[in-house]
Design an enzyme around this catalytic site. Structure first.
Site, PDB file in Angstrom:
ATOM      1  N   TYR A 193     -84.916  43.004 -83.573  1.00 18.77           N
ATOM      2  CA  TYR A 193     -86.363  42.913 -83.783  1.00 18.77           C
ATOM      3  C   TYR A 193     -87.109  42.960 -82.449  1.00 18.77           C
ATOM      4  CZ  TYR A 193     -90.818  40.899 -85.396  1.00 18.77           C
ATOM      5  OH  TYR A 193     -92.139  40.671 -85.680  1.00 18.77           O
TER       6      TYR A 193
ATOM      7  N   ASP B 137     -99.505  50.060 -98.384  1.00 15.54           N
ATOM      8  CA  ASP B 137     -98.310  49.215 -98.489  1.00 15.54           C
ATOM      9  C   ASP B 137     -97.371  49.814 -99.528  1.00 15.54           C
ATOM     10  OD1 ASP B 137     -96.528  46.839 -98.653  1.00 15.54           O
ATOM     11  OD2 ASP B 137     -98.203  45.799 -97.695  1.00 15.54           O
TER      12      ASP B 137
ATOM     13  N   VAL C 115     -96.222  32.651 -86.754  1.00 17.69           N
ATOM     14  CA  VAL C 115     -97.222  32.263 -87.744  1.00 17.69           C
ATOM     15  C   VAL C 115     -96.484  31.879 -89.025  1.00 17.69           C
ATOM     16  CG1 VAL C 115     -99.247  33.016 -89.054  1.00 17.69           C
ATOM     17  CG2 VAL C 115     -98.886  33.866 -86.722  1.00 17.69           C
TER      18      VAL C 115
END
Length: 267
Positions: free
Chosen positions: A161, A39, A196
């Site tokens: 997106y 990350d 989510v």
């Protein structure tokens, strides 16, 4: 022994510092895999790796900007060295920037293309190189890419997106074809998560209000639930457990697919 047992497997999860990525890394570790977190968020990434390590599995963190070829080369080498191999890769890192089509900002679309498309493409490149015969790990394995239900439905406000996540699906299928035909021994699949309630998911709901598409973020969430036959939002564990399945021998004859994990929203 469960067919989803991952004992002895070595995994690298991109975007693993928080949200879905952290959930996936945790689930892989719970199934027995050693896990490296990759990350750009160093503090959060190290904290997640430390938390997972408390369960007794081997973990680590590596700084990884998925848009950078050299970063990928170093991250995969670090994973192989520290974990003793690499046979699982989860290309989860991604960003979402909402906009109406009439207000698209080229810089925003380029940024999503860099992270969501190029990032996955480079992950496939270096993951396959490491796992194929003669590679640094060389024992085959599985790659799971994270697409989105946005690749399967025309949801407003996220055209850029949606386009990038559709590209993830195509990358997945071509890579699976090449891996099979060239004898790499690496299965390549992707998942389409539904909405989510992570930081990204809740931010998207807020964007729907900001763009004037829904009267409130809560109304946007309620409509998503209304479009979902199972009648709820997704949970991190729903997506993470599916990634474990695709990484495991339970999916040993599964490659080149996009698996919806969306409660039926995209059917």
């Amino acid at each position: 022994m469960s067919v989803c047992d991952l004992a002895g497997r070595k995994a690298l999860v991109t975007g693993g510092a928080k949200g879905l990525g952290a959930g996936m890394a945790t689930a892989l570790a719970a199934a027995g895999a050693a896990v490296m977190i990759g990350d750009v968020l160093e503090d959060e990434g190290r904290a997640t790796a430390e938390s997972i390590g408390k369960s007794g599995v081997e973990t680590g963190f590596v700084q990884l900007d998925v848009t950078d070829d050299g970063n990928w080369e170093r991250a995969v080498a670090a994973a192989v060295e520290q974990l003793g191999g690499l046979d699982l890769l989860v290309n989860n890192a991604g960003i979402e920037i909402s906009s109406l089509v009439v207000d698209i900002d080229p810089a925003d679309v380029r940024r999503m293309c860099d992270v969501n498309i190029l990032g996955v493409a480079l992950g496939l490149k270096h993951g396959l190189r490491a796992m194929r015969p003669g590679g640094a790990a060389g024992a085959g394995g599985a790659i799971v890419n994270v697409s989105s239900v946005a690749a399967t439905i025309p949801f407003p406000g996220i055209a850029g997106y949606s386009a990038t996540k559709s590209a993830v699906d195509r990358l997945t299928r071509v890579a699976a074809q090449e891996s099979g035909k060239l004898g790499y021994g690496v299965r390549v699949n992707c998942v389409y998560p539904g909405l989510v309630a992570t930081e990204m998911g809740l931010g998207l709901a807020a964007d729907m209000e900001r763009l004037g598409l829904w009267p409130s973020a809560d109304a946007a969430v309620a409509d998503v639930i209304g479009l979902t036959p199972l009648g709820r939002l997704g949970e991190v564990a729903d997506i993470a457990d599916t990634v474990v399945f695709l990484a495991s021998d339970a999916a040993r004859f599964v490659t080149g697919i996009g698996l919806p994990v969306d409660g039926g929203m995209g059917m």
